[in-house]
Design a protein around this motif. Structure first.
Motif, PDB file in Angstrom:
ATOM      1  N   GLU A  73      46.414  43.013  41.798  1.00 23.46           N
ATOM      2  CA  GLU A  73      46.561  44.282  42.505  1.00 23.46           C
ATOM      3  C   GLU A  73      46.876  44.046  43.983  1.00 23.46           C
ATOM      4  O   GLU A  73      47.630  44.800  44.587  1.00 23.46           O
ATOM      5  N   ASP A 101      53.217  49.164  42.109  1.00 26.09           N
ATOM      6  CA  ASP A 101      51.910  49.768  41.876  1.00 26.09           C
ATOM      7  C   ASP A 101      51.771  50.361  40.474  1.00 26.09           C
ATOM      8  O   ASP A 101      50.775  50.987  40.163  1.00 26.09           O
ATOM      9  N   ASP A 102      52.769  50.137  39.643  1.00 21.53           N
ATOM     10  CA  ASP A 102      52.709  50.582  38.248  1.00 21.53           C
ATOM     11  C   ASP A 102      51.718  49.684  37.507  1.00 21.53           C
ATOM     12  O   ASP A 102      51.787  48.465  37.616  1.00 21.53           O
ATOM     13  N   ILE A 160      51.459  45.463  37.335  1.00 23.05           N
ATOM     14  CA  ILE A 160      50.277  44.711  37.761  1.00 23.05           C
ATOM     15  C   ILE A 160      49.759  43.853  36.617  1.00 23.05           C
ATOM     16  O   ILE A 160      49.419  42.684  36.808  1.00 23.05           O
TER      17      ILE A 160
END
Length: 71
Positions: free
Chosen positions: A28, A34-35, A39
């Protein structure tokens, strides 16, 4: 019409695991998207790159991981 060439370079960095870190939290922190699927894929990429050391287990404090990133 102008065309531009974009070049990405893959480089490997080292990360020393801190107390409380998990592969998920490291992914992260360093994943450039940021999907959740990105990650998860990044997390498994870290595992694959360091498989000889961590196998299927999680990480522990003091462990030095290699992490591939594109720039």
């Amino acid at each position: 019409m102008k065309q531009f060439m974009v070049g990405l370079i893959l480089f490997t960095m080292q990360y020393t695991v801190n107390a409380g870190d998990t592969l998920q939290s490291i992914a992260e922190q360093y994943c450039q998207g940021d999907d959740p699927r990105q990650i998860a894929e990044f997390r498994e990429g870290i595992r694959e790159l360091n498989y000889e050391v961590i196998g299927e287990s999680d990480v522990w404090a003091g462990l030095v991981l290699e992490i591939n990133r594109w720039k």
